[in-house]
Design a protein around this motif. Structure first.
Motif, PDB file in Angstrom:
ATOM      1  N   UNK A 241      -3.850   1.734  -9.571  1.00 14.76           N
ATOM      2  CA  UNK A 241      -5.301   1.759  -9.319  1.00 14.76           C
ATOM      3  C   UNK A 241      -5.822   0.423  -8.798  1.00 14.76           C
ATOM      4  N   UNK A 242      -5.102  -0.669  -9.081  1.00 15.44           N
ATOM      5  CA  UNK A 242      -5.570  -1.977  -8.602  1.00 15.44           C
ATOM      6  C   UNK A 242      -5.248  -2.195  -7.129  1.00 15.44           C
ATOM      7  N   UNK A 243      -4.384  -1.361  -6.557  1.00 11.44           N
ATOM      8  CA  UNK A 243      -4.092  -1.481  -5.129  1.00 11.44           C
ATOM      9  C   UNK A 243      -5.369  -1.226  -4.325  1.00 11.44           C
ATOM     10  N   UNK A 244      -5.645  -2.109  -3.381  1.00 14.05           N
ATOM     11  CA  UNK A 244      -6.911  -2.047  -2.635  1.00 14.05           C
ATOM     12  C   UNK A 244      -7.067  -0.725  -1.893  1.00 14.05           C
ATOM     13  N   UNK A 245      -6.004  -0.301  -1.206  1.00 17.08           N
ATOM     14  CA  UNK A 245      -6.117   0.938  -0.427  1.00 17.08           C
ATOM     15  C   UNK A 245      -6.320   2.137  -1.341  1.00 17.08           C
ATOM     16  N   UNK A 246      -5.640   2.159  -2.476  1.00 17.24           N
ATOM     17  CA  UNK A 246      -5.825   3.250  -3.431  1.00 17.24           C
ATOM     18  C   UNK A 246      -7.259   3.255  -3.952  1.00 17.24           C
TER      19      UNK A 246
ATOM     20  N   UNK B 238       0.833  -1.208   0.000  1.00 17.65           N
ATOM     21  CA  UNK B 238       0.000   0.000   0.000  1.00 17.65           C
ATOM     22  C   UNK B 238       0.865   1.253   0.000  1.00 17.65           C
ATOM     23  N   UNK B 239       1.899   1.241   0.848  1.00 11.94           N
ATOM     24  CA  UNK B 239       2.766   2.408   0.967  1.00 11.94           C
ATOM     25  C   UNK B 239       3.495   2.676  -0.349  1.00 11.94           C
ATOM     26  N   UNK B 240       3.930   1.616  -1.024  1.00  6.29           N
ATOM     27  CA  UNK B 240       4.601   1.775  -2.304  1.00  6.29           C
ATOM     28  C   UNK B 240       3.647   2.377  -3.340  1.00  6.29           C
ATOM     29  N   UNK B 241       2.389   1.893  -3.349  1.00  5.11           N
ATOM     30  CA  UNK B 241       1.379   2.429  -4.276  1.00  5.11           C
ATOM     31  C   UNK B 241       1.085   3.889  -3.966  1.00  5.11           C
ATOM     32  N   UNK B 242       1.012   4.224  -2.675  1.00  5.73           N
ATOM     33  CA  UNK B 242       0.763   5.609  -2.265  1.00  5.73           C
ATOM     34  C   UNK B 242       1.921   6.511  -2.701  1.00  5.73           C
TER      35      UNK B 242
END
Length: 336
Positions: free
Chosen positions: A187-192, A161-165
Motif C-alpha cells: 500500500x505504500x507504493x506510490x503507484x498502488x 511499481x511492477x513488483x508491487x502490482x
C-alpha cells in the motif's frame, strides 16, 4: 480533512433504508450544502456534544460540525464485474472514499426476497468482497503494461511499481483483501496508492438485524478480515452516530476545535498529526506560517469558563511545531 464513506451491499439488504435516513437529515448549517448533493451522495454532521457546549460558552454566531459524506451505489450482484446489474458501473463513485460500509442482511423475512433466495450474510460478504477484488484486478490490468514497459527500459521506480502490482495481483487472485499489516508495504507504493484500490480501504460491516441474528462465525470472519462491525436493526431508526463513531475509530481520526464569537467549529484530522499540519486544515497559510499554537482541552476550557479565565489559571499551553494534537483540543493558531 473530508471524511467520506462508500456504502455497498446486495439488493434488498437495507442499503436504501440506511441512505434514506442519511439524506433525510434536517440539520442545516451555514456554508455547507446538507442533505443530498446528488442522488447518490448524502452529507450529515458528526454528532459531538462538545461542540454545542463550546459554542454556548463562546456565544458563537455559527456552529459548524465536522461532516461525513456517504456515497451510495446500486446494489451489487454476483457477476457485477462482468456487467451484471448496475453496481459495477457505480463502483468508481466510491474509489475516492476513505472507508467502505458493507451492509449485510442478517434478519429473516418472508416478505423481503433476497437476491440469492436465502439469508446468508457470510455468503453475501464473500460475494461483495469478490466483486471489489475483481474490480481492483481490472484496475491493475489497466496500468500493468505501462509499468512493464517502463521497467524494461531500466526505470527503477517502475521496477518497484511492477513488483508491487505483481504482489497485489497475486494477493487478490488468492482471495485476499489488501488491508492489514500483511500488505502494508504494498500500500505504500506510490503507484498502488494512486489507484485508490477498493480492497485497500478500511471496512465497517453494518449487520442489519438483531443481535441474536448475528452468528459468531460471521463475527470471526469480520475480525479475520481486519474489519469492524455494528449490529443495527434498520427497520427502526438507524443510529448514524454509532456508525460515524465506528468510522472514526477504524480510520484513526480525531476532532479538535476552534471557538470564538463568530463561530465554533470541529475539525477532523488523523491521530498523530502535529500542530502545523492541523493548522493547515483550518487554512493552508496557517501551516506555512505557523509559529505556535495556544492549546487547552475542551473540558478544561469549560471548567475555566472561557479563554480569559483559563489564562490566569495557567491552563493555556503554548505549543510548538512538534506538538501532537489530541482529541478534544481547543486551538488558537499564531502565525506570521
Amino acid at each position: 480533512m473530508k471524511l467520506s464513506i462508500g456504502i455497498v451491499g446486495l439488493p434488498n439488504v437495507g442499503k436504501s433504508t440506511l441512505f434514506k435516513a442519511i439524506t433525510k437529515n434536517d440539520v442545516l448549517i451555514a456554508n455547507y450544502p446538507f442533505a443530498t448533493i446528488d442522488p447518490n451522495v448524502g452529507v450529515i454532521p458528526v454528532p459531538d456534544e462538545r461542540l454545542k457546549k463550546l459554542a454556548d460558552l463562546s456565544n458563537s454566531k455559527k456552529v459548524i460540525p465536522a461532516v461525513v459524506e456517504f456515497y451510495d451505489i446500486a446494489g451489487l450482484v454476483k457477476g457485477a464485474n462482468k456487467g451484471e446489474g448496475l453496481g459495477n458501473h457505480f463502483l468508481s463513485h466510491i474509489r475516492d472514499t476513505n472507508a467502505i460500509v458493507m451492509v449485510l442482511r442478517c434478519f429473516k423475512s418472508d416478505e423481503i426476497i433476497h437476491v440469492e433466495n436465502s439469508v446468508d450474510p457470510l455468503r453475501d460478504l464473500e460475494i461483495i468482497n469478490t466483486e471489489l477484488a475483481l474490480k481492483d484486478l481490472e484496475t491493475i490490468e489497466k496500468v500493468w503494461k505501462k509499468a512493464e514497459g517502463e521497467a524494461k527500459i531500466g526505470n527503477k521506480n517502475a521496477e518497484k511499481d511492477l513488483e508491487a502490482l505483481k504482489q497485489a495481483k497475486a494477493a487478490l487472485e488468492a482471495g485476499n483483501l489488501l488491508i492489514g499489516e500483511r500488505y502494508a508495504l504494498i500500500r505504500t507504493n506510490v503507484r498502488i496508492s494512486e489507484l485508490n484500490l477498493l480492497t485497500t480501504k478500511k471496512q465497517i460491516y453494518l449487520l442489519n438485524g438483531k443481535p441474536e441474528d448475528v452468528s459468531e462465525e460471521l463475527k470471526k470472519k469480520i475480525a479475520d478480515l481486519g474489519g469492524s462491525y455494528l449490529v443495527a436493526d434498520l427497520s427502526v431508526e438507524p443510529d448514524l452516530g454509532e456508525l460515524i463513531k465506528k468510522a472514526y475509530e477504524s480510520l484513526g481520526l480525531i476532532s479538535f476545535f476552534t471557538t470564538g464569537e463568530d463561530e465554533t467549529r470541529a475539525w477532523t484530522i488523523a491521530r498523530g498529526i502535529k500542530a502545523p499540519q492541523a493548522a493547515g486544515v483550518i487554512h493552508t497559510d496557517f501551516e506555512k506560517k505557523f509559529i505556535r499554537a495556544e492549546v487547552i482541552g475542551w473540558d478544561k476550557l469549560l471548567e475555566a469558563g472561557g479563554w480569559s479565565k483559563a489564562k490566569p489559571k495557567g491552563w493555556l499551553r503554548l505549543e510548538g511545531k512538534e506538538y501532537v494534537v489530541q482529541d478534544g483540543d481547543v486551538i488558537e493558531v499564531r502565525h506570521g
